[in-house]
Scaffold this motif. Structure first.
Motif, PDB file in Angstrom:
ATOM      1  N   ALA A 124     -37.184 -13.165 -45.317  1.00 16.23           N
ATOM      2  CA  ALA A 124     -38.631 -13.455 -44.734  1.00 16.23           C
ATOM      3  C   ALA A 124     -38.645 -12.215 -43.464  1.00 16.23           C
ATOM      4  O   ALA A 124     -39.648 -12.328 -43.497  1.00 16.23           O
ATOM      5  CB  ALA A 124     -38.941 -14.955 -44.225  1.00 16.23           C
ATOM      6  N   LEU A 125     -37.239 -11.420 -44.000  1.00 19.49           N
ATOM      7  CA  LEU A 125     -37.298 -10.036 -42.700  1.00 19.49           C
ATOM      8  C   LEU A 125     -38.371  -8.975 -43.048  1.00 19.49           C
ATOM      9  O   LEU A 125     -38.736  -9.028 -42.511  1.00 19.49           O
ATOM     10  CB  LEU A 125     -36.223  -9.823 -42.955  1.00 19.49           C
ATOM     11  CG  LEU A 125     -34.421 -10.604 -41.886  1.00 19.49           C
ATOM     12  CD1 LEU A 125     -33.646 -10.434 -42.134  1.00 19.49           C
ATOM     13  CD2 LEU A 125     -35.083 -10.794 -40.856  1.00 19.49           C
ATOM     14  N   GLU A 126     -38.085  -9.040 -44.293  1.00 21.94           N
ATOM     15  CA  GLU A 126     -38.887  -7.835 -44.852  1.00 21.94           C
ATOM     16  C   GLU A 126     -39.053  -6.680 -43.690  1.00 21.94           C
ATOM     17  O   GLU A 126     -37.725  -6.268 -43.725  1.00 21.94           O
ATOM     18  CB  GLU A 126     -40.277  -8.001 -44.713  1.00 21.94           C
ATOM     19  CG  GLU A 126     -40.733  -9.439 -45.754  1.00 21.94           C
ATOM     20  CD  GLU A 126     -42.401  -9.801 -45.499  1.00 21.94           C
ATOM     21  OE1 GLU A 126     -43.071  -9.976 -44.701  1.00 21.94           O
ATOM     22  OE2 GLU A 126     -42.817 -10.545 -46.415  1.00 21.94           O
ATOM     23  N   SER A 127     -39.918  -5.972 -43.335  1.00 25.94           N
ATOM     24  CA  SER A 127     -39.445  -4.827 -42.344  1.00 25.94           C
ATOM     25  C   SER A 127     -39.932  -4.923 -41.255  1.00 25.94           C
ATOM     26  O   SER A 127     -39.384  -3.133 -40.366  1.00 25.94           O
ATOM     27  CB  SER A 127     -40.634  -3.825 -43.070  1.00 25.94           C
ATOM     28  OG  SER A 127     -41.736  -4.016 -43.009  1.00 25.94           O
ATOM     29  N   ASN A 128     -39.740  -5.871 -40.500  1.00 30.55           N
ATOM     30  CA  ASN A 128     -40.413  -5.538 -39.090  1.00 30.55           C
ATOM     31  C   ASN A 128     -39.286  -7.644 -38.359  1.00 30.55           C
ATOM     32  O   ASN A 128     -40.498  -7.865 -37.275  1.00 30.55           O
ATOM     33  CB  ASN A 128     -41.634  -6.261 -38.753  1.00 30.55           C
ATOM     34  CG  ASN A 128     -42.466  -7.236 -39.340  1.00 30.55           C
ATOM     35  OD1 ASN A 128     -41.587  -7.816 -40.407  1.00 30.55           O
ATOM     36  ND2 ASN A 128     -43.464  -7.500 -38.546  1.00 30.55           N
ATOM     37  N   GLY A 129     -38.858  -8.136 -38.671  1.00 26.63           N
ATOM     38  CA  GLY A 129     -38.258  -9.711 -39.073  1.00 26.63           C
ATOM     39  C   GLY A 129     -36.752  -9.358 -38.223  1.00 26.63           C
ATOM     40  O   GLY A 129     -36.375  -8.726 -38.472  1.00 26.63           O
ATOM     41  N   ILE A 130     -36.751 -11.023 -37.158  1.00 27.00           N
ATOM     42  CA  ILE A 130     -34.913 -10.120 -37.248  1.00 27.00           C
ATOM     43  C   ILE A 130     -34.414 -11.553 -36.740  1.00 27.00           C
ATOM     44  O   ILE A 130     -35.503 -12.992 -36.874  1.00 27.00           O
ATOM     45  CB  ILE A 130     -35.435 -10.020 -35.455  1.00 27.00           C
ATOM     46  CG1 ILE A 130     -33.413  -9.600 -35.573  1.00 27.00           C
ATOM     47  CG2 ILE A 130     -35.923 -10.690 -33.860  1.00 27.00           C
ATOM     48  CD1 ILE A 130     -33.084  -8.979 -33.891  1.00 27.00           C
ATOM     49  N   GLY A 131     -32.950 -11.953 -37.934  1.00 23.08           N
ATOM     50  CA  GLY A 131     -32.595 -13.917 -37.574  1.00 23.08           C
ATOM     51  C   GLY A 131     -31.334 -12.949 -37.168  1.00 23.08           C
ATOM     52  O   GLY A 131     -30.894 -12.408 -37.410  1.00 23.08           O
ATOM     53  N   TYR A 132     -30.826 -14.333 -37.532  1.00 19.99           N
ATOM     54  CA  TYR A 132     -29.128 -14.828 -37.376  1.00 19.99           C
ATOM     55  C   TYR A 132     -28.645 -15.396 -38.212  1.00 19.99           C
ATOM     56  O   TYR A 132     -29.180 -16.713 -39.022  1.00 19.99           O
ATOM     57  CB  TYR A 132     -29.368 -14.779 -35.954  1.00 19.99           C
ATOM     58  CG  TYR A 132     -29.567 -15.938 -35.228  1.00 19.99           C
ATOM     59  CD1 TYR A 132     -29.040 -17.550 -35.536  1.00 19.99           C
ATOM     60  CD2 TYR A 132     -30.780 -16.183 -34.641  1.00 19.99           C
ATOM     61  CE1 TYR A 132     -29.831 -18.499 -35.418  1.00 19.99           C
ATOM     62  CE2 TYR A 132     -31.124 -17.470 -34.554  1.00 19.99           C
ATOM     63  CZ  TYR A 132     -30.354 -19.260 -34.393  1.00 19.99           C
ATOM     64  OH  TYR A 132     -31.119 -19.831 -34.333  1.00 19.99           O
ATOM     65  N   THR A 133     -27.789 -15.154 -38.308  1.00 18.35           N
ATOM     66  CA  THR A 133     -26.465 -15.832 -39.776  1.00 18.35           C
ATOM     67  C   THR A 133     -25.078 -15.779 -39.824  1.00 18.35           C
ATOM     68  O   THR A 133     -24.766 -14.978 -38.755  1.00 18.35           O
ATOM     69  CB  THR A 133     -27.447 -15.982 -41.017  1.00 18.35           C
ATOM     70  OG1 THR A 133     -26.649 -16.745 -41.973  1.00 18.35           O
ATOM     71  CG2 THR A 133     -26.527 -13.829 -41.583  1.00 18.35           C
ATOM     72  N   THR A 134     -24.568 -16.184 -40.335  1.00 16.06           N
ATOM     73  CA  THR A 134     -22.732 -16.170 -39.830  1.00 16.06           C
ATOM     74  C   THR A 134     -22.014 -14.874 -40.843  1.00 16.06           C
ATOM     75  O   THR A 134     -23.547 -14.004 -41.773  1.00 16.06           O
ATOM     76  CB  THR A 134     -22.046 -16.913 -40.811  1.00 16.06           C
ATOM     77  OG1 THR A 134     -22.396 -17.165 -41.952  1.00 16.06           O
ATOM     78  CG2 THR A 134     -22.052 -18.137 -39.937  1.00 16.06           C
ATOM     79  N   VAL A 135     -20.848 -14.318 -40.508  1.00 19.12           N
ATOM     80  CA  VAL A 135     -21.391 -12.856 -40.749  1.00 19.12           C
ATOM     81  C   VAL A 135     -20.709 -13.627 -42.704  1.00 19.12           C
ATOM     82  O   VAL A 135     -21.473 -12.458 -42.697  1.00 19.12           O
ATOM     83  CB  VAL A 135     -19.863 -12.376 -40.316  1.00 19.12           C
ATOM     84  CG1 VAL A 135     -19.658 -11.114 -40.809  1.00 19.12           C
ATOM     85  CG2 VAL A 135     -20.499 -12.191 -38.543  1.00 19.12           C
ATOM     86  N   ALA A 136     -20.230 -14.247 -42.314  1.00 18.72           N
ATOM     87  CA  ALA A 136     -20.437 -14.194 -44.078  1.00 18.72           C
ATOM     88  C   ALA A 136     -21.250 -14.300 -44.964  1.00 18.72           C
ATOM     89  O   ALA A 136     -21.299 -13.759 -46.409  1.00 18.72           O
ATOM     90  CB  ALA A 136     -18.944 -15.508 -44.655  1.00 18.72           C
ATOM     91  N   GLN A 137     -22.410 -14.841 -44.474  1.00 21.45           N
ATOM     92  CA  GLN A 137     -23.762 -14.991 -45.129  1.00 21.45           C
ATOM     93  C   GLN A 137     -24.462 -13.619 -44.892  1.00 21.45           C
ATOM     94  O   GLN A 137     -25.705 -13.453 -45.993  1.00 21.45           O
ATOM     95  CB  GLN A 137     -24.687 -16.154 -44.865  1.00 21.45           C
ATOM     96  CG  GLN A 137     -23.920 -17.575 -45.246  1.00 21.45           C
ATOM     97  CD  GLN A 137     -24.756 -18.809 -44.331  1.00 21.45           C
ATOM     98  OE1 GLN A 137     -25.077 -18.143 -42.853  1.00 21.45           O
ATOM     99  NE2 GLN A 137     -24.808 -19.622 -44.837  1.00 21.45           N
ATOM    100  N   ALA A 138     -23.906 -13.010 -44.659  1.00 26.31           N
ATOM    101  CA  ALA A 138     -24.850 -11.109 -44.550  1.00 26.31           C
ATOM    102  C   ALA A 138     -23.865 -10.460 -45.090  1.00 26.31           C
ATOM    103  O   ALA A 138     -24.583  -9.401 -45.345  1.00 26.31           O
ATOM    104  CB  ALA A 138     -24.746 -10.958 -42.521  1.00 26.31           C
ATOM    105  N   VAL A 139     -23.003 -10.208 -44.236  1.00 27.28           N
ATOM    106  CA  VAL A 139     -21.944  -8.704 -45.170  1.00 27.28           C
ATOM    107  C   VAL A 139     -22.065  -8.300 -46.451  1.00 27.28           C
ATOM    108  O   VAL A 139     -22.066  -7.502 -46.559  1.00 27.28           O
ATOM    109  CB  VAL A 139     -20.198  -9.078 -44.396  1.00 27.28           C
ATOM    110  CG1 VAL A 139     -19.899 -10.751 -45.514  1.00 27.28           C
ATOM    111  CG2 VAL A 139     -20.219  -8.046 -44.647  1.00 27.28           C
ATOM    112  N   ASN A 140     -22.437  -9.342 -47.480  1.00 24.09           N
ATOM    113  CA  ASN A 140     -22.732  -9.231 -48.719  1.00 24.09           C
ATOM    114  C   ASN A 140     -23.944  -9.189 -49.078  1.00 24.09           C
ATOM    115  O   ASN A 140     -24.000  -8.219 -50.375  1.00 24.09           O
ATOM    116  CB  ASN A 140     -21.750  -9.889 -50.307  1.00 24.09           C
ATOM    117  CG  ASN A 140     -20.297  -9.704 -49.620  1.00 24.09           C
ATOM    118  OD1 ASN A 140     -19.637  -8.823 -49.216  1.00 24.09           O
ATOM    119  ND2 ASN A 140     -19.891 -10.599 -49.322  1.00 24.09           N
ATOM    120  N   GLN A 141     -24.816  -8.858 -48.969  1.00 26.72           N
ATOM    121  CA  GLN A 141     -26.480  -9.019 -48.559  1.00 26.72           C
ATOM    122  C   GLN A 141     -26.616  -8.002 -48.409  1.00 26.72           C
ATOM    123  O   GLN A 141     -26.518  -6.824 -47.961  1.00 26.72           O
ATOM    124  CB  GLN A 141     -26.482  -9.367 -47.657  1.00 26.72           C
ATOM    125  CG  GLN A 141     -26.753 -10.732 -47.798  1.00 26.72           C
ATOM    126  CD  GLN A 141     -27.019 -12.162 -48.539  1.00 26.72           C
ATOM    127  OE1 GLN A 141     -28.335 -11.573 -49.400  1.00 26.72           O
ATOM    128  NE2 GLN A 141     -26.802 -13.019 -48.651  1.00 26.72           N
TER     129      GLN A 141
END
Length: 344
Positions: A258-275
């Protein structure tokens, strides 16, 4: 007239004189106890007894296995100190953090190899974990034997006897969509103001003139709990509205999509690093992918993750925690993209 018998009076006088002198000599030498030495009382001229040393280490009994150190971090007891008076269950039921799924699944596989006759589950009732808060509720309600939690215990949970043992370290990553024009970093103050609703446009932090779409995790999430505590310092999030969405389920992938081109969110590093669809935003000029920054505390949004048990548990549950803290368990934490503890 007959002469008096016995020694002359001068002999008595000399005898009394000698006795008096001898007594005075003995008194002065301490051979005869004086009044200040009677009843075991020390002489007035002796030095007063020294004060006993002050014991600055006070031993207290505490049913919880975590407390707060001077630096604010958790202090854990050894699993061997847990009260394991309950019998082993036929199945170890666990629930808790979505963040810790990969780590818990790895530990379950290792546990099954070591104890093949004692199965484990993660997620009540259907194998889908329900978040840290629900996992800890399960401990209080006796529906699970172990909870995985990505937040520390709250006061009521600790008072109820829950014991949380840190098993690894983790950090939260603030993320935007890979196509978001914003290329800079944020300060902790800016990040807090975005989630409080005080900053609503990317232009206010050096980006384009575009409204910020703010994505917030579920209230059941230990990740949201940590974010609120560390970033907002306990203040409230902005209310949901056209550009602020709080997800009701503890999920990650839908938030990232849902972030698309104007969103901001937060998650764990493990869940973000390979995205490949998101980009991690530096916070206070620090990146959560820098292990040294997390270990030193210079990256500001970091935490421990825990395994929690009730005040009375079983040897089987203790064995699961001991596995998590073993070299094998810490290797599993590393493979699961958590940071192993350094002070085992």
């Amino acid at each position: 007239m007959a002469s008096p018998s016995g020694p002359p009076p001068i002999v008595y006088i000399l005898t009394l004189f000698l006795l008096a002198g001898g007594g005075w000599y003995a008194y002065q030498r301490g051979l005869i106890p004086g009044q200040n030495q009677e009843q075991g009382t020390a002489p007035a001229t002796s030095s007063p007894p020294s004060s006993p040393p002050t014991n600055t280490s006070v031993s207290t009994s505490n049913s919880t296995s975590t407390s707060t150190s001077a630096s604010g971090g958790p202090v854990a007891i050894a699993p061997s100190a847990l009260n394991t008076s309950l019998p082993d269950p036929s199945v170890i039921q666990m629930d808790g953090s979505v963040t810790m799924v990969k780590l818990i699944q790895g530990l379950r596989a290792a546990y099954g190899q070591k104890y093949p006759n004692l199965p484990t589950t993660y997620g009540i009732p259907d194998g889908k974990p329900n978040g840290s808060n629900k996992g800890l509720e399960g401990l209080l309600n006796n529906t699970v034997q172990i909870a995985a939690t990505s937040r520390p215990l709250r006061a009521n949970e600790a008072q109820a006897g829950i014991q949380a043992i840190p098993i690894a370290k983790d950090a939260l990553a603030v993320v935007v969509g890979v196509n978001n024009p914003f290329q800079g970093g944020l300060t902790m103050t800016q990040l807090a103001d975005i989630y409080k609703g005080k900053i609503t446009n990317w232009s206010e932090v050096g980006g384009s003139n575009t409204p910020i779409k703010v994505l917030n995790r579920s209230p059941n999430s230990g990740t949201q709990d940590l974010f609120k505590s560390v970033v907002l310092l306990g203040d409230n999030f902005a209310p949901d509205g056209p550009n602020f969405t709080t997800f009701q389920e503890d999920v990650t992938t839908p938030i990232l999509r849902a972030l698309e081109s104007n969103g901001i969110g937060y998650t764990t590093v493990a869940q973000a690093v390979n995205q490949k669809t998101v980009r991690i935003v530096p916070i206070d000029n620090q990146m959560p992918t820098d292990t040294t920054a997390i270990q030193s505390g210079s990256y500001p949004i970091s935490r421990h993750v825990f395994l929690a048990v009730p005040s009375q548990t079983s040897p089987a549950a203790r064995n699961f925690i001991e596995l998590a803290l073993s070299p094998q368990g810490q290797q599993i934490a590393t493979r699961s993209e958590f940071i192993p503890l350094l002070d085992l």
